[in-house]
Structures are given as C-alpha cells and as structure tokens.
Design an enzyme around this catalytic site. Structure first.
Site, PDB file in Angstrom:
ATOM      1  N   GLY A  45      -7.588  -5.598   1.222  1.00 21.73           N
ATOM      2  CA  GLY A  45      -8.795  -6.294   0.810  1.00 21.73           C
ATOM      3  C   GLY A  45      -8.995  -6.122  -0.679  1.00 21.73           C
ATOM      4  O   GLY A  45      -8.467  -5.187  -1.286  1.00 21.73           O
ATOM      5  N   GLN A  50     -13.648  -5.931  -8.561  1.00 19.48           N
ATOM      6  CA  GLN A  50     -12.469  -5.111  -8.825  1.00 19.48           C
ATOM      7  C   GLN A  50     -11.520  -5.776  -9.817  1.00 19.48           C
ATOM      8  O   GLN A  50     -10.656  -5.103 -10.390  1.00 19.48           O
ATOM      9  CB  GLN A  50     -11.717  -4.803  -7.526  1.00 19.48           C
ATOM     10  CG  GLN A  50     -12.470  -3.859  -6.604  1.00 19.48           C
ATOM     11  CD  GLN A  50     -11.671  -3.601  -5.357  1.00 19.48           C
ATOM     12  OE1 GLN A  50     -11.737  -4.362  -4.399  1.00 19.48           O
ATOM     13  NE2 GLN A  50     -10.892  -2.526  -5.380  1.00 19.48           N
ATOM     14  N   CYS A  93      -8.539   2.620  -1.652  1.00 16.29           N
ATOM     15  CA  CYS A  93      -9.195   1.632  -2.510  1.00 16.29           C
ATOM     16  C   CYS A  93      -8.277   1.363  -3.692  1.00 16.29           C
ATOM     17  O   CYS A  93      -7.802   2.302  -4.339  1.00 16.29           O
ATOM     18  CB  CYS A  93     -10.540   2.168  -2.995  1.00 16.29           C
ATOM     19  SG  CYS A  93     -11.413   1.024  -4.094  1.00 16.29           S
ATOM     20  N   LEU A  94      -8.032   0.083  -3.964  1.00 18.32           N
ATOM     21  CA  LEU A  94      -7.152  -0.274  -5.078  1.00 18.32           C
ATOM     22  C   LEU A  94      -7.721   0.158  -6.423  1.00 18.32           C
ATOM     23  O   LEU A  94      -6.970   0.300  -7.392  1.00 18.32           O
ATOM     24  CB  LEU A  94      -6.876  -1.776  -5.066  1.00 18.32           C
ATOM     25  CG  LEU A  94      -6.095  -2.284  -3.851  1.00 18.32           C
ATOM     26  CD1 LEU A  94      -6.004  -3.807  -3.876  1.00 18.32           C
ATOM     27  CD2 LEU A  94      -4.715  -1.656  -3.788  1.00 18.32           C
ATOM     28  N   HIS A 135     -16.167  -2.076   3.440  1.00 24.12           N
ATOM     29  CA  HIS A 135     -15.685  -1.517   2.179  1.00 24.12           C
ATOM     30  C   HIS A 135     -15.821  -2.543   1.048  1.00 24.12           C
ATOM     31  O   HIS A 135     -16.315  -2.223  -0.037  1.00 24.12           O
ATOM     32  CB  HIS A 135     -14.222  -1.091   2.345  1.00 24.12           C
ATOM     33  CG  HIS A 135     -13.583  -0.582   1.105  1.00 24.12           C
ATOM     34  ND1 HIS A 135     -13.374   0.758   0.875  1.00 24.12           N
ATOM     35  CD2 HIS A 135     -13.097  -1.227   0.004  1.00 24.12           C
ATOM     36  CE1 HIS A 135     -12.791   0.919  -0.305  1.00 24.12           C
ATOM     37  NE2 HIS A 135     -12.612  -0.280  -0.856  1.00 24.12           N
ATOM     38  N   GLU A 136     -15.405  -3.778   1.311  1.00 25.07           N
ATOM     39  CA  GLU A 136     -15.451  -4.808   0.269  1.00 25.07           C
ATOM     40  C   GLU A 136     -16.892  -5.209  -0.056  1.00 25.07           C
ATOM     41  O   GLU A 136     -17.227  -5.445  -1.224  1.00 25.07           O
ATOM     42  CB  GLU A 136     -14.623  -6.027   0.666  1.00 25.07           C
ATOM     43  CG  GLU A 136     -13.155  -5.730   0.942  1.00 25.07           C
ATOM     44  CD  GLU A 136     -12.439  -4.950  -0.145  1.00 25.07           C
ATOM     45  OE1 GLU A 136     -12.833  -5.030  -1.329  1.00 25.07           O
ATOM     46  OE2 GLU A 136     -11.467  -4.246   0.181  1.00 25.07           O
ATOM     47  N   HIS A 139     -18.348  -2.891  -2.466  1.00 27.73           N
ATOM     48  CA  HIS A 139     -18.000  -3.240  -3.853  1.00 27.73           C
ATOM     49  C   HIS A 139     -18.950  -4.296  -4.407  1.00 27.73           C
ATOM     50  O   HIS A 139     -19.362  -4.220  -5.574  1.00 27.73           O
ATOM     51  CB  HIS A 139     -16.567  -3.764  -3.944  1.00 27.73           C
ATOM     52  CG  HIS A 139     -15.528  -2.708  -4.020  1.00 27.73           C
ATOM     53  ND1 HIS A 139     -15.456  -1.786  -5.043  1.00 27.73           N
ATOM     54  CD2 HIS A 139     -14.484  -2.423  -3.188  1.00 27.73           C
ATOM     55  CE1 HIS A 139     -14.431  -0.988  -4.848  1.00 27.73           C
ATOM     56  NE2 HIS A 139     -13.830  -1.342  -3.719  1.00 27.73           N
TER      57      HIS A 139
END
Length: 163
Positions: A45, A50, A93-94, A135-136, A139
C-alpha cells in the site's frame, strides 16, 4: 508511469492531515505513478502524502506477491465501521523502512470511497485488506505507525529503521 521518491520519517509532511482529493486527469496520473512506486518498492500500500502529495488518496494491492496483481485506488476514503476486536501483527511502512513493529488493528472494517472517476464505492474489508487500509488512512490523517506504539516499542522500531 513514473516511480516517485518516497518520503521517510521524520519528514514533517508525514505528520500532516491531507485535504480532499479532486477526481480528474492529474489524480489519475498520480494514482498510476503511486502504483508504479508501490510495486517498485515492493510494498502492499502507499498513501499520497508518502510521495509528497497532501491529498486523500491511497493505492493498495495486498496479495500481489502471492497472486496476480489486483491494484486498487481509493479516493477520499472513510471508515464507516470497524470491528471492536483487535489483532496484533507486524506492520511495515515504506516511509519507515526496516521497522516492523507489532500494531493492533481491527480485522474488519466497512470502507466508503470514491473511484478515480467519481463513482461512490463501499465494501467490507477483512484481514490484510482491512489492516492495510487502516494503515494508509492513518497516513492521510497525519499518523504514522510510530504514533501507535508505546515509547519502548517506538524506540525499538527506530533502532530497526534502515538509515
């Protein structure tokens, strides 16, 4: 499709809430670039902040590593309901590479969003799809995984983070 640079924590943009996204060609191009970026980074994701775009947009493909790609795009997502139950699992997480702290999330949510073309959508998400969407959406609200941890777990995650 372009691969975009991914912001890393503690970039201050990762702590800012996002504005509503406006469907149109620019958003379609951003979503396409975000999918290319997510796959290139081997993520499941990716949220617009991000990659430095402060709009309520995220992309997701939770099973592409095990099955054929099935990319999804969520514009202005809203959680309508979530299960009271919480399951704890490692969450990557990226924007915080290398860290995989344990995070408690609801295993089921009802999500409403708009498609890239303005159509209202609603679905019950379960398992990894529900967890990834939460999670997204964090963000989009200016919340990173580290914000969901105890001070000790946060310190451990920061030690694990790749520099």
């Amino acid at each position: 499709m372009a691969v975009l640079p991914i912001l890393r924590w503690p970039d201050p943009r990762l702590s800012q809430a996002c504005a509503p996204a406006e469907p149109g060609p620019a958003l379609e191009a951003l979503a396409s670039d975000m999918l290319a970026t997510m796959y290139h980074a081997e993520g499941r994701g990716l949220a617009a902040p991000q990659v430095g775009h402060m709009v309520r947009l995220f992309v997701m493909d939770t099973l592409w590593k095990e099955a054929p790609a099935a990319p999804q795009v969520f514009v202005n997502p809203e959680i309508l309901w979530m299960a009271e139950e919480r399951v704890e699992g490692p969450e990557g997480c990226l924007s915080i590479p290398g860290a995989r702290p344990l995070v408690a999330r609801a295993p089921e949510i009802r999500l409403r969003w708009t498609s890239l073309f303005g159509a209202e959508q609603e679905a019950l998400l379960t398992g990894i799809d529900a967890i990834c969407a939460q999670h997204e959406i964090d963000h989009l609200d200016g919340i990173v995984t580290l914000d969901r941890l105890s001070p000790a777990a946060r310190d451990e995650a920061l030690r694990e983070m790749e520099t």
